[in-house]
Scaffold this motif. Structure first.
Motif, PDB file in Angstrom:
ATOM      1  N   ARG B  15       1.001  -1.072   0.061  1.00 16.19           N
ATOM      2  CA  ARG B  15       0.132   0.012   0.157  1.00 16.19           C
ATOM      3  C   ARG B  15       1.009   1.282   0.067  1.00 16.19           C
ATOM      4  O   ARG B  15       1.992   1.115   0.628  1.00 16.19           O
ATOM      5  N   GLU B  16       0.221   2.274  -0.533  1.00 18.62           N
ATOM      6  CA  GLU B  16       1.112   3.753  -0.753  1.00 18.62           C
ATOM      7  C   GLU B  16       1.350   4.202   0.669  1.00 18.62           C
ATOM      8  O   GLU B  16       2.447   4.483   0.983  1.00 18.62           O
ATOM      9  N   LYS B  19      -2.584   4.918   5.423  1.00 13.17           N
ATOM     10  CA  LYS B  19      -4.063   5.252   5.596  1.00 13.17           C
ATOM     11  C   LYS B  19      -4.718   4.265   4.658  1.00 13.17           C
ATOM     12  O   LYS B  19      -5.938   4.144   4.661  1.00 13.17           O
ATOM     13  N   ASP B  20      -4.051   3.630   3.592  1.00 17.89           N
ATOM     14  CA  ASP B  20      -4.751   2.760   2.605  1.00 17.89           C
ATOM     15  C   ASP B  20      -5.165   1.456   3.205  1.00 17.89           C
ATOM     16  O   ASP B  20      -4.576   1.136   4.162  1.00 17.89           O
ATOM     17  N   ARG B  23      -3.203  -3.993   0.163  1.00 21.01           N
ATOM     18  CA  ARG B  23      -3.466  -4.939  -0.856  1.00 21.01           C
ATOM     19  C   ARG B  23      -3.323  -6.219  -0.909  1.00 21.01           C
ATOM     20  O   ARG B  23      -2.463  -6.597  -0.314  1.00 21.01           O
TER      21      ARG B  23
END
Lengths: 595, 445
Positions: B15-16, B19-20, B23
């Motif tokens: 994940r970037e 907060k994401d 994946r």
């Protein structure tokens, strides 16, 4: 796939033309009609369907525009969709998700059952196509290596490959020079992220091999026979000179398991949380690592066990013996499930592919053999000049075989007979352990001079499943996964040759089940009770009386039996006489010589 | 040389920002997911065990009556309202979410024998031992106002039950005969009798609204059509039926609770054989009510338990009991099909969940999905012996348990005797009677 789209294209094209024809100016229609009439005269038998279509188009001339907009075949820009409908799925892709044959409905199936069966069938069909459709979206493709016309792939050196590929991939070819404590055995975790090395002279280290980050490095000051990761990268098992030890990833000894002694080889069954060990005393033992209990200990009575492999499809343990036999074991049986004679000499190494279909063995007779272990049938037999000491199969079916200090990789050994290796690599010392890294194009080689990581394009499965084995998982994700995996730990009792058997209908007949029940209980619960005369009062239960009553009952039983046999005989006689009658009528003169 | 080596860009899999959401790339290839069936089986086993762990069906007890609860009525449009009548002539209106009594009326002298709510929900009727039919307003009178009766009808005989028509302003009462009343008139517009007897229960068919059925004390169940002058037909059974209930979804079917510990589901077109005999109670069955889905019904019994039967199954899927619950006299299934109300002898009304392990309150979509998944797994593996054993096990009070054992012995003995009699008599002289038909004496038209 291409063919399918082409068909779709032509169809839509044809339709478009038809429509153009349908909307005609008044001066054009007469001509068209004339030509059509001519055509029809020429044709002897006009196609019925075409006629229908024609009449339809003629009838709908007025409402043509409306219909077009209703059908919605045209996009906003006015062009029709060149790829109408959902994307076509290749048949092989659907085949991959096939689970058993479709249920055949007999003509007698009716009502609720029929409805249920049809419904479940359609549901499974839908699931299949959806899974196959999802396959189109998988992001990664498998690696490959193709040689130029004048060279062979097996002659390509690792250095050349490392030069040709990108930097990240090039770092996957590396050598660790560990000359002091070798030779080394190795193990990758299930997601292929971490590597565990165990030197024969006591050196144990584990690290994240991609970032080369060391997690721990210890010397156990004892002989190390084998090392194996447990379910996560936080714990590993080391088979030392005497006992089996379990360490955590920082090198702290967690357990010393004294029930497991002289262990030579280990296999971890990830879905059962079982650590299977084979010892030099001939014992095959199973340790449930989730509760720390010994599940089964079997004396194989086959001497020193130093060849071991697991079947990833059904969690059966394969053991190779110096007699040339391979035995297959489950923790539920004291005897081997299967015993196969594979080689003339002793078995040196074993590997089973991930679908559980093929087993590759190498023996002292310097042969490499491939077996179909569903049908228990030899498929291929290759002769190697020096025999193979270590075997390993990759996720995509590449076989690595080490002879002395060279490692050869073969492609598709169970298909057409292979003449030449796919790749080859020479290391500095004699090879002690090889293993393909899951989800990577890498083969790990442990040898007497350390460890070599070799690039083998096309070895690893390109697309991993994030819920099963995720190389990029975070600590949180790992913890979550651990809880889930523990919740669905499969009980060791469910290990059998065919794991899908559990979902099938048990079609054992009543007799068979009854026989099993009798065997289990040790007596027949449905057997006729032995007659014991009831105790009667007032002197009516004298010995003589009892004897008399017993005789009466026995007599009755006998009578029943006799009437039964007599009836049977009568029926038989009747049949015979009828047969005779029929034959008498049509008998030929020569029948008298028949005897 | 052409070469390609697997090389993943970590940015595609990680994940970037924190907060994401993480994946999770999926690959459904079956070879990456071995042991499919054993793992599903394990999940199913866990789901079944959890279901039993979470099976806490008792929700609340409503106390306030000063005598045994004799009858109850559901409000047709308000889920939170329940009406109950007790043996001392008191009627109480309950608010179920707050579990409080909102209104108390002294409706009759002696028992409140039956009650029903008008289809619009504006008023309700009660009948009592004082031979009166009373119509009450559903709304609570304002502060300082007196309870006001909308209507009182004096009947000639004792009335034992009442039911209202689904659409019109008609209602039916039963006593020594079955009467059809118009709400505007003080005398019955029609009276049905068939022999001299008394009736214990009358019910309108909720689908075919002109049809009625009643249970008579001469062991019969009588069917009527309001458009005809005479009753349609009746079936006589070996013991008396206490109450009956129509299936709200299938117009032809009704179920009656019998004194012989069983419930019988009949198809009104073929009364000579019951469709299903529901056995499990060990004492007389006093009341039953269908769920609004028409797939299940609940029965209350003198053996101090209530049981839930699927409509086409011979045995119950669930049994509810507590130490304090005495003979259960009346039972109702709430109109959202999630709760069961049981009124018993010891003056309490108990509220139960219809699905014992159901989680109350709002479910998140993920919870719902998980629930659906485990439900499917449970049904897929329900016939495996271990799962079956866990799913079917119910604790029973000792008395019921022993009684059940005794009944088993009795039925086995009866069957054995029957077999022996048949064996020792002339072949064909003793006809074979199906177990279902044994308790049906006759059908009269």
């Amino acid at each position: 796939m291409a063919a399918a789209t082409e068909v779709a294209l032509t169809e839509s094209h044809v339709g478009k033309k038809k429509k153009k024809n349908a909307v005609k100016r008044y001066w054009e229609t007469t001509e068209e009609n004339e030509t059509e009439e001519k055509n029809e005269q020429n044709r002897t038998q006009p196609n019925k369907e075409e006629r229908k279509r024609k009449t339809e188009t003629q009838g709908m001339k007025g409402g043509q525009k409306k219909k077009k907009t209703l059908k919605g075949k045209k996009t906003l820009s006015g062009n029709s969709d060149p790829f109408p409908g959902p994307a076509p799925i290749p048949k092989e892709n659907i085949q991959k998700f096939e689970r058993g044959d479709a249920t055949k409905l007999s003509s007698e199936t009716r009502g609720k059952l029929k409805h249920t069966l049809l419904h479940s069938e359609s549901a499974s069909d839908l699931a299949k196509t959806q899974a196959a459709r999802f396959d189109l979206l998988l992001p990664e493709d498998a690696g490959f290596l193709e040689a130029d016309e004048d060279e062979e792939t097996c002659t390509i050196a690792q250095e050349d490959i490392a030069e040709a590929v990108d930097i990240t991939s090039a770092t996957k070819y590396f050598n660790l020079s560990l000359t002091q404590f070798g030779p080394y055995r190795l193990d990758y975790t299930r997601n292929g992220r971490h590597l565990l090395l165990g030197g024969r002279r006591g050196h144990v280290s584990c690290f994240d091999w991609q970032s080369k980050q060391l997690m721990c490095e210890i010397n156990v000051m004892e002989t190390v026979n084998d090392v194996r990761w447990l379910h996560t990268e936080t714990m590993f098992a080391v088979a030392q000179k005497k006992w089996l030890y379990i360490y955590d990833s920082s090198g702290i000894e967690l357990h010393c398991i004294r029930r497991f002694n002289d262990v030579l080889r280990m296999q971890f069954l990830p879905y059962h949380f079982l650590l299977a060990t084979a010892s030099s005393t001939g014992f095959l033992q199973y340790l449930d690592v989730s509760v720390g209990k010994e599940v089964a200990a079997t004396c194989t009575k086959a001497g020193r066990l130093d060849v071991m492999a697991q079947n990833p499809y059904n969690a059966i343990i394969h053991l190779g013996h110096p007699t040339g036999t391979v035995t297959m074991w489950s923790p539920n049986q004291r005897e081997p499930l299967v015993k196969m004679l594979c080689h003339r000499g002793g078995v040196r190494s074993l590997a089973v592919d991930k679908t559980g279909t093929y087993m590759v063995t190498s023996g002292l007779d310097r042969r490499l053999k491939v077996f179909d272990i569903r049908a228990f049938r030899p498929l291929q037999s290759y002769g190697l000049p020096a025999g193979a000491s270590c075997l390993s199969l990759s996720q995509r079916g590449l076989l690595s075989a080490s002879t002395g200090d060279t490692v050869q990789v073969y492609k598709d050994v169970w298909g057409t007979p292979v003449k030449k290796p796919y790749m080859a690599h020479r290391v500095h010392g004699s090879v002690w352990g090889v293993q393909f890294c899951p989800f990577e194009d890498v083969l790990g080689i442990g040898h007497s001079e350390g460890f070599t990581s070799m690039i083998v394009p096309g070895a690893g499965e390109p697309n991993f499943d994030g819920l099963d084995a995720n190389p990029y998982r975070t600590v949180k994700q790992r913890q979550e996964w651990e809880v889930k995996a523990l919740l669905e730990k499969i009980q060791p009792e469910l290990i059998c040759l065919e794991p899908a058997k559990l979902g099938e209908v048990d079609r054992a007949s009543w007799e068979q089940r009854h026989r099993e029940k009798v065997e289990r209980l040790g007596f027949d619960p449905l057997a006729k009770e032995k007659f014991t005369p009831r105790q009667k009062k007032k002197g009516r239960s004298s010995t003589g009386n009892i004897q008399k009553r017993k005789k009466q009952v026995a007599h009755e039983d006998q009578r029943e039996l006799m009437t039964k046999t007599v009836e049977e005989r009568l029926i038989k006689e009747k049949e015979m006489s009828q047969k005779k009658k029929t034959t008498q009528g049509q008998g030929s003169a020569l029948d008298r010589f028949n005897k | 040389m052409k070469v390609k080596v697997l090389c993943r860009n970590p940015d595609d899999y990680v994940r970037e920002t924190t907060k994401d959401v993480q994946r999770v790339p999926r690959n459904y290839d079956p070879s990456l997911h071995p042991f499919e069936v054993p793992r599903e089986y394990t999940r199913a086993l866990n789901a079944t065990k959890l279901e039993r762990v979470f099976a806490k069906p008792f929700v609340a007890s409503l106390d306030g009556h000063r005598d045994g609860v004799n009858c109850m009525a559901k409000h047709p449009s308000s889920l939170s309202t329940l009406l109950s009548g007790s043996c001392d002539g008191e009627v109480k209106v309950w608010n179920l979410p707050t579990r409080k009594c909102v209104r108390t009326l002294q409706a009759h002298e002696g028992f409140v024998r039956g009650m029903c709510v008008r289809f619009c929900g504006a008023s309700f009727f009660t009948v009592g031992d004082d031979r009166t039919i009373k119509q009450w307003k559903m709304d609570t009178p304002g502060y300082g106002e007196e309870e006001e009766l909308l209507n009182t009808i004096l009947g000639k005989t004792v009335l034992t039950g009442i039911d209202h028509h689904q659409k019109e302003s008609l209602f039916a009462t039963c006593g020594q005969q079955v009467d059809i009343w118009d709400e505007q008139r003080s005398s019955p517009i029609r009276t049905f009798t068939w022999g001299v007897d008394s009736f214990s229960c009358v019910r309108f068919n909720p689908v075919e609204t002109e049809l009625l059925a009643s249970c008579a004390s001469d062991r019969s169940i009588v069917l009527y059509d309001m458009r005809e002058a005479n009753p349609l037909k009746k079936v006589i059974m070996s013991l008396r039926s206490n109450t009956l209930c129509w299936n709200p979804m299938e117009a032809y079917y009704f179920t009656c609770s019998n004194e012989d510990y069983n419930l019988y589901t009949f198809d009104m077109r073929r009364l000579d054989t019951p469709v299903t005999v529901h056995k499990d109670h060990v004492s007389a069955v006093l009341d039953l009510d269908y769920s609004p889905t028409g797939r299940e019904f609940v029965s209350a019994s003198f053996d101090k338990t209530i049981r839930i039967f699927p409509k086409n199954m011979g045995h119950s899927r669930e049994v509810y009991h507590t130490k304090r619950m005495q003979h259960v006299i009346c039972v109702r299934w709430s109109l959202d099909s999630r709760y069961i109300m049981a009124g018993s002898d010891e003056m309490n009304i108990r509220l139960w969940k219809a699905n014992a392990s159901e989680k109350l309150g709002v479910l998140t979509p993920r919870e719902k999905a998980a629930q659906n998944y485990s439900q499917k797994l449970k049904s897929k593996f329900q016939h495996h012996p271990q799962i079956r054993r866990i799913a079917h096990h119910r604790h029973l009070p000792k008395g019921v348990y022993l009684q059940k054992k005794e009944l088993q012995v009795m039925t086995a003995a009866r069957r054995r005797k029957e077999r022996n009699v048949k064996k020792h008599s002339k072949p064909g002289s003793i006809p074979t009677v199906a177990e279902k038909e044994k308790n049906i004496v006759a059908v009269v038209k």
